[in-house]
Design an enzyme around this catalytic site. Structure first.
Site, PDB file in Angstrom:
ATOM      1  N   SER A  49       0.803  -1.230   0.000  1.00 56.81           N
ATOM      2  CA  SER A  49       0.000   0.000   0.000  1.00 56.81           C
ATOM      3  C   SER A  49       0.832   1.274   0.000  1.00 56.81           C
ATOM      4  O   SER A  49       0.276   2.365  -0.109  1.00 56.81           O
ATOM      5  CB  SER A  49      -0.936   0.010   1.215  1.00 56.81           C
ATOM      6  OG  SER A  49      -0.186  -0.034   2.421  1.00 56.81           O
ATOM      7  N   ASP A 150     -25.779  -3.049   4.048  1.00 62.40           N
ATOM      8  CA  ASP A 150     -24.969  -3.036   2.834  1.00 62.40           C
ATOM      9  C   ASP A 150     -25.874  -2.644   1.670  1.00 62.40           C
ATOM     10  O   ASP A 150     -26.432  -3.509   0.993  1.00 62.40           O
ATOM     11  CB  ASP A 150     -24.338  -4.411   2.600  1.00 62.40           C
ATOM     12  CG  ASP A 150     -23.252  -4.378   1.532  1.00 62.40           C
ATOM     13  OD1 ASP A 150     -23.513  -3.812   0.449  1.00 62.40           O
ATOM     14  OD2 ASP A 150     -22.152  -4.912   1.776  1.00 62.40           O
ATOM     15  N   THR A 178     -16.636  -1.381   5.164  1.00 63.28           N
ATOM     16  CA  THR A 178     -16.814  -0.939   3.782  1.00 63.28           C
ATOM     17  C   THR A 178     -15.462  -0.547   3.188  1.00 63.28           C
ATOM     18  O   THR A 178     -14.508  -0.281   3.921  1.00 63.28           O
ATOM     19  CB  THR A 178     -17.738   0.287   3.713  1.00 63.28           C
ATOM     20  OG1 THR A 178     -17.044   1.410   4.281  1.00 63.28           O
ATOM     21  CG2 THR A 178     -19.038   0.060   4.466  1.00 63.28           C
ATOM     22  N   ARG A 211     -11.168   1.163   6.900  1.00 66.57           N
ATOM     23  CA  ARG A 211     -10.325   2.215   6.327  1.00 66.57           C
ATOM     24  C   ARG A 211     -10.530   3.483   7.139  1.00 66.57           C
ATOM     25  O   ARG A 211     -11.644   3.779   7.585  1.00 66.57           O
ATOM     26  CB  ARG A 211     -10.684   2.499   4.867  1.00 66.57           C
ATOM     27  CG  ARG A 211     -10.582   1.326   3.931  1.00 66.57           C
ATOM     28  CD  ARG A 211      -9.175   0.832   3.733  1.00 66.57           C
ATOM     29  NE  ARG A 211      -8.380   1.671   2.846  1.00 66.57           N
ATOM     30  CZ  ARG A 211      -7.131   1.397   2.500  1.00 66.57           C
ATOM     31  NH1 ARG A 211      -6.530   0.337   2.977  1.00 66.57           N
ATOM     32  NH2 ARG A 211      -6.477   2.201   1.673  1.00 66.57           N
ATOM     33  N   ASP A 231      -8.343   0.537  14.442  1.00 67.23           N
ATOM     34  CA  ASP A 231      -7.148   0.070  13.747  1.00 67.23           C
ATOM     35  C   ASP A 231      -6.814   0.953  12.550  1.00 67.23           C
ATOM     36  O   ASP A 231      -5.685   0.946  12.079  1.00 67.23           O
ATOM     37  CB  ASP A 231      -7.346  -1.383  13.280  1.00 67.23           C
ATOM     38  CG  ASP A 231      -6.117  -1.941  12.592  1.00 67.23           C
ATOM     39  OD1 ASP A 231      -5.052  -1.984  13.249  1.00 67.23           O
ATOM     40  OD2 ASP A 231      -6.206  -2.322  11.413  1.00 67.23           O
ATOM     41  N   GLU A 236      -3.607   8.527   8.548  1.00 67.62           N
ATOM     42  CA  GLU A 236      -2.412   7.762   8.905  1.00 67.62           C
ATOM     43  C   GLU A 236      -1.300   7.961   7.866  1.00 67.62           C
ATOM     44  O   GLU A 236      -1.610   8.145   6.672  1.00 67.62           O
ATOM     45  CB  GLU A 236      -2.752   6.277   9.063  1.00 67.62           C
ATOM     46  CG  GLU A 236      -3.368   5.614   7.846  1.00 67.62           C
ATOM     47  CD  GLU A 236      -3.814   4.192   8.149  1.00 67.62           C
ATOM     48  OE1 GLU A 236      -3.276   3.286   7.499  1.00 67.62           O
ATOM     49  OE2 GLU A 236      -4.687   3.991   9.013  1.00 67.62           O
ATOM     50  N   HIS A 253      -3.152   0.006  11.989  1.00 63.42           N
ATOM     51  CA  HIS A 253      -3.611  -0.593  10.724  1.00 63.42           C
ATOM     52  C   HIS A 253      -2.942  -1.948  10.495  1.00 63.42           C
ATOM     53  O   HIS A 253      -2.380  -2.218   9.432  1.00 63.42           O
ATOM     54  CB  HIS A 253      -3.334   0.347   9.551  1.00 63.42           C
ATOM     55  CG  HIS A 253      -4.242   0.114   8.381  1.00 63.42           C
ATOM     56  ND1 HIS A 253      -4.530   1.085   7.456  1.00 63.42           N
ATOM     57  CD2 HIS A 253      -4.933  -0.982   7.971  1.00 63.42           C
ATOM     58  CE1 HIS A 253      -5.349   0.607   6.536  1.00 63.42           C
ATOM     59  NE2 HIS A 253      -5.609  -0.656   6.834  1.00 63.42           N
ATOM     60  N   GLY A 256      -5.207  -6.762   9.468  1.00 66.67           N
ATOM     61  CA  GLY A 256      -5.053  -7.745   8.398  1.00 66.67           C
ATOM     62  C   GLY A 256      -3.647  -8.277   8.260  1.00 66.67           C
ATOM     63  O   GLY A 256      -3.304  -8.865   7.229  1.00 66.67           O
TER      64      GLY A 256
END
Length: 375
Positions: A49, A150, A178, A211, A231, A236, A253, A256
């Site tokens: 990323s 959703d 999302t 996010r 998170d 950031e 973050h 994952g």
């Protein structure tokens, strides 16, 4: 004979040399440092990323394939890639299980700490895609009442299992999953805005492991809640210090970042590149993978929530990540934030863990439902 090719790969991509070296010459570089000069003779670019993939990076290069081993897409200019016939592959869903385990582990920890029973709580999942579906499955296994929001899926599936956002915000626990989008009918930037957060009551728990920017952080600071688990941060590596101080669990973050999620991202991109170049994948890299964790043995207490907590504590402890960033003052030190992410301690996902069967068949079934191996 396979033509000589060059691959430039973010050095944070795990098992890059083991996976990709038979496809060509692998050049590993820090993601933030990759520039056009590095790509002059490159045929493929593999990133996480931290590399901004756009015309400024790729113009006047021969790169024909870009792979991203993470699920976020906001670092890649997809229209540019399409316009220039550069194939793009993103490892969507690779870290979904890791994120879902982060959410559930934190909820079990909170339930033990604050002495409530998860099966008596309602959980609203905002965004029911790769991650949301797995959070739903695990939460239902724990007996929680699960509510789903959703809008894109609700329209597509014409299903009444989805509720609107205002009703979702009435749940005891709210977790967002999302993508981050700023345009279109279902834009999610500041989805939980000042007006929406005014509906939150002091007994509720709010989680963002999706996010940064989905929840308006300035409004969140002024929202009284029972607990906040955070998170992902709006700016950031600049972490909002006021929100950070209000978080029960604050992490940089890494939800994952289980090793298996990173491996999955690498392998998914590898297989996509093999297909792009019409080369058969080679599975010999698997011999470099670490062995599974040692078996977990458990003495039952008779309380399934406490027993699950005891199992999860042997897999991953988010409170240790929280303690590490507070001890290192990551909130004000960008380099430490990036360093912690790049040198994140290894932990494995639940399906890699073997639990010795207990005398309680119901509890064994619960472990199996959560993804554990039983031996």
């Amino acid at each position: 004979m396979t033509p000589s090719r060059t691959l430039v790969i973010d050095d944070a991509v795990p098992y890059a040399k083991e996976l990709f070296s038979h496809l060509g010459n692998v050049i590993s570089l820090p993601g933030k440092e990759i520039n056009t000069e590095h790509l002059q003779n490159a045929d493929a670019l593999i990133v996480r990323s931290r590399t901004q993939v756009n015309s400024a990076l790729l113009e006047h290069t021969n790169v024909s394939f870009v792979g991203s081993t993470v699920v976020g897409l906001d670092h890649v200019d997809q229209p540019y890639l399409k316009e220039n016939a550069i194939e793009f592959y993103s490892a969507q869903g690779c870290n979904a299980n890791s994120v879902s385990e982060y959410v559930i582990t934190n909820l079990v920890n909170l339930a033990i700490e604050k002495k409530f029973t998860l099966s008596e709580k309602s959980l609203a999942i905002i965004g029911v895609g790769h991650v949301g579906k797995l959070v739903e499955k695990k939460a239902r296994a724990l007996g929680m009442t699960v509510l789903l929001n959703d809008p894109p899926r609700a329209r597509q599936e014409m299903s009444d299992e989805f509720i609107d956002l205002d009703n979702a915000l009435k749940s005891d626990i709210i977790t967002v999953h999302t993508p981050l989008t700023k345009t279109g009918q279902d834009a999610t930037f500041h989805l939980l805005s000042t007006d929406k957060l005014k509906k939150i009551q002091p007994h509720q728990i709010l989680i963002n492991a999706a996010r940064g920017g989905i929840i308006d952080e300035q409004a969140w600071i002024n929202t009284p809640t029972e607990s906040n688990i955070i998170d992902c941060w709006e700016n950031e590596p600049n972490i909002n210090p006021d929100l950070y101080n209000q978080a029960d669990i604050a992490t940089p973050h890494i939800a994952g970042h289980a090793l298996d999620a990173k491996i999955a991202g690498s392998e998914m991109v590898y297989r996509a590149l093999c297909q792009h170049w019409q080369i058969s994948p080679d599975d010999s890299w698997r011999r470099f993978l670490p062995p599974p964790p040692p078996p977990i043995s458990l003495s039952l207490t008779g309380n399934h929530q406490e027993d699950i907590h005891n199992v999860l504590q042997q897999c991953y402890r988010p409170e240790e990540d929280d303690a590490a960033i507070r001890a290192n003052n990551i909130v004000v030190t960008h380099k430490k934030y990036e360093y912690y992410r790049r040198h994140y301690p290894i932990h494995r996902e639940w399906p890699q863990h073997r639990v010795i069967k207990t005398p309680d068949p119901t509890f064994n079934n619960l472990l199996y439902s959560l993804g554990f191996q039983l031996i």
